[in-house]
Each structure stands twice: as structure tokens, then as C-alpha cells.
Write an enzyme that holds these catalytic residues in place. Structure first.
Site, short mmCIF file in Angstrom:
data_model
loop_
_atom_site.label_atom_id
_atom_site.label_comp_id
_atom_site.label_asym_id
_atom_site.label_seq_id
_atom_site.Cartn_x
_atom_site.Cartn_y
_atom_site.Cartn_z
N ASP A 1 28.51 -25.40 22.88
CA ASP A 1 27.71 -25.85 21.74
C ASP A 1 28.30 -25.33 20.42
OD1 ASP A 1 25.59 -27.09 20.46
OD2 ASP A 1 24.03 -26.06 21.62
N ASP B 1 20.71 -34.91 19.90
CA ASP B 1 19.53 -34.18 20.36
C ASP B 1 18.31 -35.09 20.40
OD1 ASP B 1 20.71 -31.79 20.88
OD2 ASP B 1 20.08 -30.81 19.03
#
Ligand code: DGJ
Length: 744
Positions: free
Chosen positions: A483, A553
Site C-alpha cells: 500500500d 477504495d
């Protein structure tokens, strides 16, 4: 539309013509040849020919890029464009392959430098070339100073996609400041009604397609934030005019392989010549080359098709699967994964994860991924990043018991990491506050309560590599979700001299790649996902080292349709992870059925992100059935040919995709309905890409076709007669599989 005749760049002043085939003095090597008499280079691959040559001044001039020409179509010597007035000089108007900024060049240069004595004039002329197995390397040099540029051209034999990059060498005996370095300039045929498409977004709303006419002036697509960015993706496509559509018309398209700050400039000059130049972002750029030093550009990949936007993206998908991704030419299909993030966020514990793993295994998940929260003092996003030891309160016996449990359940184990970041509240930052990007005595701007480690610093690179290597050596980890949750601010590299500091834009990204490369070499079975708060780091640079990416997301299934549609224009569904999640987590609090959510996520690599502790027995049964069905179609969905039958862009009430396996034995149709209106039926869907004469039978994954639909018919029938899906209501979805039963 192609006229069938070759098209050449430029205006009538060009003394270019099709001549009878001239004997080529150098025999063509595979797809590349050089005609010494005409001084022209020709690359052929797929349905594409790409031709450029050396003009009478010695400049490397663009000649042709488009549909494949006949072998006998030889191109005569290329001549520069005559300048029309003192304001439209020949130097500026001649379409160059890689122009230095000098002699009054008015448009975007590919290379701009400042010499040690303040001279900023750079004029690149052809010196030599070398044909290679799939292209040519051409050396240019400034007319008086020893600045040499090697241009690399490689054409892919199957897709015709051309990969271009440049190495700039400082051959002088003084320092040279490179202020701008592109990988390539691409010139389009002289036309006046091009339409540009590009992808923009923001966190949780990535991959939105933008369209605008190409008119005089420049459109700048870029990232200034040190990584690829959510805001714009380094991809473009240009249709010849507004009539170009998904299935027909000339399209030129391209994408950069670079995960740092980048820029693509699409410009039309005052004489209507259109050029696309891309590479490092010149904004705040300044790379000091010592004598003998080289700066290599990223690679800019670009292609052409005369079969519309759908074929443009299929060519990119094929190219990525065959040449970019780890495991090429046959990358592994993405396993069905479970990810804990939306279920538990930071609240991960051995007990909690074990309970989820048991449930995930029961529905057929093949990989269990523990997300953020397992390390350091990480109870929320205020602390712990940088301290990559297992949190003893949450995992008293380390990760081993959980990993063993996951393996015992028949799944492999994946783990979340965010290696390039640090929370100020961490042991790492307390010990090394100077390891981050910063300027001395200036504020250090936080984003999500974290700062960016400067990977250009050798000790930082060593620290990051070491912790990851140790993590993978000590634990049986099959997958890392890598990430990256904030952009750069204050991009200072204070450990080096002032004239070296801006090298950070290249050095940090190069070190990111080198860590990935070295880790993969040492742990060859480990797969990696590129995630950056969703789709902030998706490009052909990072995809050389990562099997998959996290596009957004935003997991709201309806929003996701447009996100996935946009994504698919630039990248293969084979890397596009898509999760089924709980309705309450959705960006829009939209309540859609579990089958709908599954059918949306099945367009890519299927993941489950629900809190399984809250599922009913019916939910488990639905999920089990959907996952089993997905396993039977995923090769087709991930590695087959994608047809966007109805695009989900622009709030379309309908959308539909079809994927056809490479052997054309299977096709998968997904259809989605936002809301029926005024009693109208769902539009008929016409399949594409089937074997026309073969017989296909159809079965449902979910949903029904209208009652009079045949169960078995020819490819021609499904493509020409089409199918009616019987959907009415709100947020409906259906999925069907066509299997070839026999040749007709
Ligand atoms: C951002 C990612 O996009 C999410 O999926 C999740 O991994 C969080 N970071 C964790 O902090």
C-alpha cells in the site's frame, strides 16, 4: 476509418511520396528495417507500421504511424517542413521524433538541458543506428557538444505496440543539467478533428473517462506528486474523429511505464500538427549529469488500431499479459481472496482473523489476506507505520499460528504492508527523523498522519528491503498487498548536495522498483498487489513487478461499474481486483443485493471483503455458488478478450461486458440494470468475438434470458440476432456463460 491508403505526416510542403520499392541495403531483421538510400527506418508488427527517417538537416523526422503497409511500400527520403513565416519556422514545424530545445523550437521538447556555461541550446542530429531483434536503437548527438541520446524502439510482433525510451549521456567534461526528458514524441497524421480520451479521478472515484476535442493548444496530463496519482493516469487514447466508436475507427493510444511524477502533453500546433510527448514530469525536475553519466527515461508504449476503442484496449490487455506482468507470457490467474480490511479495519487479532479465515475457506476463498493493523503499535492510523514487528498484544505468538491455520484451511496467506511510509509516532521516526522527504527547517506536511520515507537514501532503501526480506523469509507468505497512502509534499533530499537533490524524482522510484525486483528474485513465489489508497499507483512501470492492483477504495457495486469500465480502457481485467463488500461500507450507502455485488466483482479478480460474522446462511450459500461459478470462468474473464457491449460511463442505466476466451470456446456475459423506466425492456445484447460457425450453448450464472431465447445456437446467431435478458426493476444484474459445444 482507414482509407486503405497509407497516411503520412505533415503538409503539402513535404517532399514525401510512395516510391517503387527501393532495395534496402540492410536486410530487414525481423520487424525492423533501414532503407539506406532513403534514410528511413520502418517497424512492422501486428497491424501496424511505424516509419521515421533522417531529413536533409540530420533531424530524426516522423513519417508514418498507422495501419500496416505492404512490404513493397517504400517511403522516399524525408524532407523537413518548410517554415511558412519567421513565426512558423521549419525547425518548429517539422515533426521530430525526439527534439532538443534549441534553435527556437516552440513546442514541447523531448529534451531540455542547461550546460555548465549557461548555454541552453540543444539541437539533436542523427549519428548512427543499430537494428535489434525487435526494433532499432538510434543515436543522436547535439550539433556541437557531446550530448548523446540513444533512442530505443521496439515493436511487438503481435499487437504492433511500439515501446520507446531514451538514454541521455553527458559526454562533455562538465556537469549538465537535464531539465526535461521525455521517453518519446509521437506524431499523428495531419487531421483536424481528433478526439482525446483520458482517465481522471480522485480518492474513491478513480478511472473516470474524460473526452475533449484536440484543438490548437496543449492538454497536459500529469502527476506532480511523486507517484502515479489518482487524479490522472498516464494513459491516453485519441480517436480520429467523433465517429470513432467502440468497434470501429482509427485510434492511437499509449501509456507510460513510470510510477513517479510524469507528464504527457497532447498538443496541436498552429499549423495543426498533433504531437504527444511524455516522460518525466519537467515540473520541479532537474537532474544533474556528471561527465559520463546517463539518465534513462521511462518507457512510453503506444499503439494504433483501425477497429475502435474496444480493440485498442484489447491490444493493451494482450500486450500487458504477454510482455509486462510477472509470469508473462502466461501470468497466473488471480486466486479468489478474502481481505479483512472492511470487516475489521485496524482491529485485527489472532482470534478474529482465525474466525474470518474459517468462514472464508468455507465459501471457497483461496487466499486469506490480513490487512492493516498487525504490526508495531498500530491501533489506528496515527501510529506504528515503519515499525514492522508483529504486535504482541494482537498476536501473542507471532503470525505463525494464524498462517498455519490459514494453510490448514487450504488457503495461502497474504499480508498488508506499507513499506515507504512512517508515522511520526513510531520508533523508526524517533530514531531517524531525517529519513523522510523534507526540507531543512520547514514544516513536514502529514497526510493520513504519516510522512514519506525517502527511498533514494541508501540506508532507507536498505531498511525497507531488509524488513520485507526478513518478513518473507521468516513467514510463509504468498502475497503482499503493498500500500501507499499519501502523495509527496516537500520533496527534499537533504543528505546530498543541493544540485543533486532533485534527482529524488528518479532515484526514489528506481529504488522502489529495485526493491520489488530484488525481493521477487529472492522470493520468487510471492505475489504482490500495488495499492495506493485504491488506484493511485497503477501504471506499466509498477505492473512489471506486481501481479495485480487495487483500482479503488470505492467498493459500491454500482459506482464500481463505471470505475471498472474506465480502468479496462487502459489495463487488463487480469490485474483488476474487485471485492464484494458490505453495503454499509459503500461510498453511497446504496443497498444492492449480494448477487449484484458478486456479479460486479466477477468482472475482475474476485475478492471478498465482507464481515462474514454477520452473514446469514443464505448469504453463505449465495457466495459459495457464485465463487464456484467464478472459478469456471475466471480464465476467460481475466485473460480473454473483453468487449464493452454497453459502457457503464456517464451514468448509463444499462451496462454489459462480454469476455471471450482465447480459444473462443467460452464467452461470459454480464449485464447490469440501474433502473427500468417507463416499462421499456432491457436493450438487446449482441455478442462479439465468437467463432461464427461454432455452436454455443448458454447457461445462467444468475438471472434469466427472455423465455424465447434459444439454448443452443451458432456464434453468428448470438452475434447477429443477439440475446434479450429479462431484467426489470432496480439494481438488477445477470451473468451467462456460452460454451462452444461443437464446430458447425
Ligand atoms: C488503503 C487501501 O486502499 C485499503 O484497502 C486498506 O488497505 C487501507 N489502506 C489500510 O490502511
Amino acid at each position: 476509418m482507414t482509407s486503405g491508403l497509407p497516411r503520412f505526416f505533415g503538409v503539402s510542403a513535404f517532399a514525401i511520396g510512395l516510391l517503387l520499392a527501393l532495395p534496402s541495403t540492410a536486410a530487414p531483421i525481423q520487424n525492423a528495417s533501414y532503407n539506406e538510400a532513403a534514410k528511413t527506418f520502418r517497424l512492422d508488427g501486428g497491424n501496424v507500421s511505424y516509419i521515421f527517417g533522417v531529413n536533409e538537416r540530420g533531424e530524426l523526422q516522423a513519417i508514418y504511424w498507422g495501419g500496416r503497409l505492404q512490404p513493397g511500400d517504400a517511403v522516399g527520403a524525408v524532407k523537413s517542413v518548410a517554415g511558412r513565416t519567421s513565426f512558423e519556422s521549419s525547425r518548429s514545424e517539422t515533426p521530430q521524433e525526439f527534439a532538443g530545445w534549441g534553435q527556437g523550437l516552440q513546442w514541447e521538447p523531448a529534451l531540455k538541458v542547461t550546460f555548465a556555461d549557461g548555454n541552453r541550446d540543444l539541437v539533436l542530429h542523427y549519428v548512427s543506428h543499430k537494428l535489434t531483434a525487435s526494433g532499432v536503437d538510434v543515436v543522436l548527438r547535439d550539433i556541437s557538444l557531446d550530448v548523446r541520446v540513444t533512442l530505443h524502439y521496439n515493436i511487438d510482433a503481435e499487437t504492433g505496440i511500439v515501446a520507446r525510451s531514451a538514454d541521455v549521456v553527458n559526454g562533455t567534461n562538465a556537469k549538465l543539467l537535464v531539465e526535461q526528458e521525455a521517453a518519446a514524441t509521437w506524431s499523428l497524421p495531419h487531421e483536424t478533428d481528433y478526439v482525446l480520451h483520458y482517465l481522471t479521478g480522485r480518492w474513491s472515484a478513480e478511472w473516470q473517462m474524460q473526452t475533449r476535442p484536440v484543438t490548437v493548444g496543449a492538454t497536459v496530463l500529469e502527476s506532480r506528486v511523486g507517484s502515479t496519482s489518482h487524479a490522472e493516469n498516464p494513459w491516453f487514447s485519441i480517436g480520429r474523429n467523433a465517429q470513432v466508436n467502440e468497434t470501429s475507427g482509427d485510434v492511437w493510444f499509449g501509456e507510460l511505464g513510470w510510477s513517479g511524477s510524469w507528464r504527457i502533453t497532447v498538443e496541436q500546433d498552429t499549423l495543426q500538427q498533433v504531437r504527444i510527448t511524455g516522460g518525466y514530469n519537467p515540473f520541479d525536475f532537474g537532474y544533474t549529469l556528471a561527465p559520463g553519466e546517463t539518465l534513462s527515461s521511462p518507457i512510453f508504449y503506444a499503439g494504433h488500431t483501425d477497429a475502435g476503442y474496444g480493440e485498442a484496449s484489447r491490444l493493451l490487455h494482450r500486450f500487458q499479459l504477454a510482455h509486462i506482468l510477472p509470469g508473462t507470457p502466461h501470468p497466473q490467474v488471480r486466486p479468489v481472496l478474502y481481505n479483512s480490511w472492511e470487516a475489521t479495519e485496524f482491529n485485527v487479532t489472532e482470534e478474529g482473523q482465525t474466525a474470518l479465515a474459517e468462514k472464508a475457506a468455507s465459501i471457497g476463498a483461496e487466499r486469506f489476506v490480513m490487512d492493516d493493523g498487525w504490526f508495531g503499535q498500530r491501533v489506528n492510523d496515527h501510529a506504528g507505520l515503519g515499525d514492522w514487528y508483529v504486535n504482541k498484544q494482537k498476536f501473542p505468538n507471532g503470525l505463525r499460528p494464524l498462517i498455519d491455520k490459514v494453510h490448514g484451511l487450504g488457503m495461502d496467506f497474504g499480508l498488508w504492508v506499507e513499506p515507504e511510509m512512517v508515522n511520526p509516532n513510531s520508533d523508526l521516526y524517533r530514531a531517524h527523523p531525517d529519513w523522510i522527504l523534507h526540507f531543512n527547517d520547514r514544516p513536514r506536511t502529514e497526510g493520513r498522519n504519516q510522512l514519506v520515507l525517502n527511498l533514494a537514501v541508501p540506508e532507507v532503501r536498505a531498511y525497507v528491503f531488509h524488513f520485507l526480506d526478513e518478513l518473507l523469509t521468516d513467514n510463509e507468505i504468498a502475497f503482499l498487498k503493498w500500500d501507499y497512502n499519501r502523495p509527496w509534499t516537500e520533496p527534499g533530499w537533504t543528505q546530498v548536495d543541493a544540485d543533486q537533490q532533485k534527482k529524488v524524482y528518479v532515484a526514489a522510484v528506481d529504488n522502489f522498483y529495485s526493491i520489488l525486483k530484488e525481493l521477487r528474485a529472492k522470493h520468487p513465489k510471492v505475489e504482490i498487489e500495488s495499492c495506493s489508497s485504491g488506484g493511485g499507483r497503477v501504471d506499466l512501470g509498477v505492473l512489471r513487478y506486481t501481479e495485480e492492483v487495487w483500482p479503488s477504495d470505492n467498493t459500491d457495486a454500482f459506482d464500481r461499474l463505471a470505475i471498472q469500465d474506465g480502468f479496462s480502457n487502459a489495463y487488463t481485467p487480469g490485474v483488476m481486483m474487485a471485492w464484494v463488500t458490505d453495503v454499509r461500507n459503500n461510498a453511497d450507502s446504496r443497498n444492492v443485493s449480494l448477487p449484484y455485488r458478486f456479479l460486479v466483482a466477477m468482472q475482475g479478480g474476485l475478492g471478498i471483503g465482507n464481515n462474514l460474522n454477520k452473514w446469514s446462511p443464505e448469504d453463505f450459500a449465495t457466495a459459495k455458488g457464485m465463487i464456484a461459478a467464478y472459478k469456471g470462468i475466471r480464465e476467460t474473464v481475466q485473460h480473454g478478450s473483453l468487449y464493452r457491449l454497453i459502457s457503464a460511463q456517464n451514468n448509463s442505466p444499462y451496462s454489459a461486458t462480454e469476455s471471450v476466451s482465447n480459444d473462443r470456446k467460452q464467452a461470459v456475459l454480464f449485464a447490469y440494470l440501474h433502473s427500468s423506466q417507463d416499462g421499456y425492456p432491457y436493450p438487446r445484447l449482441f455478442l462479439q468475438g465468437l467463432d461464427p460457425k461454432a455452436v454455443y450453448s448458454v447457461r445462467s450464472i444468475y438471472g434469466k434470458m427472455s423465455p424465447d431465447t434459444l439454448t443452443t445456437a451458432s456464434g453468428d446467431y448470438w452475434m447477429h440476432h443477439g440475446v434479450d435478458v429479462g431484467m426489470r426493476g432496480d439494481f438488477q444484474a445477470a451473468g451467462f456463460v456460452f460454451e462452444r459445444t461443437k464446430e458447425q
